[in-house]
Design a protein around this motif. Structure first.
Motif, PDB file in Angstrom:
ATOM      1  N   HIS A   1     -43.905   3.789 -25.212  1.00 14.63           N
ATOM      2  CA  HIS A   1     -44.576   2.505 -25.403  1.00 14.63           C
ATOM      3  C   HIS A   1     -45.938   2.487 -24.725  1.00 14.63           C
ATOM      4  CE1 HIS A   1     -40.838  -0.127 -26.498  1.00 14.63           C
ATOM      5  NE2 HIS A   1     -41.289   0.587 -27.509  1.00 14.63           N
ATOM      6  N   ASP A   2     -46.024   3.089 -23.545  1.00 14.41           N
ATOM      7  CA  ASP A   2     -47.304   3.137 -22.839  1.00 14.41           C
ATOM      8  C   ASP A   2     -48.361   3.893 -23.650  1.00 14.41           C
ATOM      9  OD1 ASP A   2     -46.262   1.701 -20.749  1.00 14.41           O
ATOM     10  OD2 ASP A   2     -45.982   3.419 -19.415  1.00 14.41           O
ATOM     11  N   ALA A   3     -47.888   4.832 -24.497  1.00 14.16           N
ATOM     12  CA  ALA A   3     -48.798   5.602 -25.351  1.00 14.16           C
ATOM     13  C   ALA A   3     -49.002   4.944 -26.713  1.00 14.16           C
ATOM     14  CB  ALA A   3     -48.245   7.017 -25.546  1.00 14.16           C
ATOM     15  N   GLY A   4     -48.438   3.769 -26.897  1.00 12.51           N
ATOM     16  CA  GLY A   4     -48.611   3.048 -28.151  1.00 12.51           C
ATOM     17  C   GLY A   4     -47.733   3.537 -29.288  1.00 12.51           C
ATOM     18  N   ILE A   5     -46.625   4.213 -28.955  1.00 10.66           N
ATOM     19  CA  ILE A   5     -45.732   4.762 -29.978  1.00 10.66           C
ATOM     20  C   ILE A   5     -44.479   3.897 -30.091  1.00 10.66           C
ATOM     21  CG2 ILE A   5     -44.374   6.770 -30.700  1.00 10.66           C
ATOM     22  CD1 ILE A   5     -46.296   8.480 -28.976  1.00 10.66           C
ATOM     23  N   PRO A   6     -44.205   3.305 -31.265  1.00 11.12           N
ATOM     24  CA  PRO A   6     -42.974   2.539 -31.451  1.00 11.12           C
ATOM     25  C   PRO A   6     -41.755   3.446 -31.314  1.00 11.12           C
ATOM     26  CG  PRO A   6     -44.542   2.091 -33.211  1.00 11.12           C
ATOM     27  CD  PRO A   6     -45.056   3.283 -32.465  1.00 11.12           C
TER      28      PRO A   6
END
Length: 240
Positions: free
Chosen positions: A122-127
């Motif tokens: 999530h911190d990397a923007g990945i669902p």
């Protein structure tokens, strides 16, 4: 309409049997998309038995629909996912002795380690999608962990040989599918689905995506990849 995500792992299985360059799962993914696939799924296993790191990186550059990366919830796999940036990362269990994934990820018992992986992604923007057995405690935990997607493991349904047992497993899937939706998560399903059993799963209210690999690859050996994908899409939409 329920979307079809084609898993190309077993194209790589054939390639790795001879440690050569063909057949190429990237080429299979291109053909699947041309035939109407709504997404491509690959499972990068820690033992690299089929899909290789190169495959994932090239697929990220070539897939025109959506790339779903199946992976164990480990630090090494999270690091690779953060580098590659798939459209969705699906956390699955992994046992090196298994032939294929034998069940859902036990997020209820592995809550802390799964939470760490979910947070990194999530911190990397990945669902994040969680591959779960259709059980109340697993789905409730998935919601607690903040997963956007739950993919229900359809293995027990697919493997049932008696009609009564198949109906029972379908009823369980439908009950837990409603729970996933009630928790506000996207509902997907997969494992063991083929041309004989896919329709009832595609007809579950609210199911967004089906992820199918072995059944399509097996059919493709006989009729070609594009035809195999088109036939599966036709079956999935035939109930409507």
């Amino acid at each position: 309409m329920t979307a079809l995500h084609v898993n190309v792992d077993h194209v790589a299985t054939v390639r790795q049997a001879r440690r050569t360059t063909e057949p190429d799962p990237v080429q299979a993914a291109v053909l699947a998309e041309l035939a109407g696939a709504d997404g491509i799924t690959v499972h990068l296993r820690e033992d690299r038995r089929h899909i290789q790191d190169r495959d994932v990186r090239v697929l990220r550059e070539t897939v025109q629909t959506r790339l779903n990366l199946e992976m164990a919830p480990t630090a090494a796999m999270c690091a690779l996912a953060i580098e590659v940036k798939p459209d969705v990362a699906m956390l699955v269990p992994e046992n090196r002795q298994e032939i294929t994934t034998e069940g859902g990820l036990n997020v209820y018992e592995l809550k802390d380690s799964v939470r760490e992986a979910v947070q990194k992604l999530h911190d990397a923007g990945i669902p994040v999608s969680l591959f779960l057995d259709p059980e109340e405690k697993q789905i409730d935990t998935a919601a607690e962990l903040g997963a956007e997607v739950v993919e229900l493991h359809t293995g027990r349904y697919a493997e049932a040989t008696a009609e009564r047992q198949r109906r029972l497993e379908l009823d369980i899937l439908m009950t837990e599918a409603s729970r996933v939706l009630d928790e506000g998560m996207q509902l997907n399903a997969g494992h063991g689905l083929n041309y004989r059993n896919v329709r009832p799963i595609a007809a579950i209210p609210g199911v967004r995506e089906l992820h199918i690999g072995h059944g399509i690859v097996s059919r493709a050996v006989l009729v070609g990849f594009e035809q195999a994908v088109r036939e599966m899409k036709a079956l999935m939409t035939g109930h409507r």
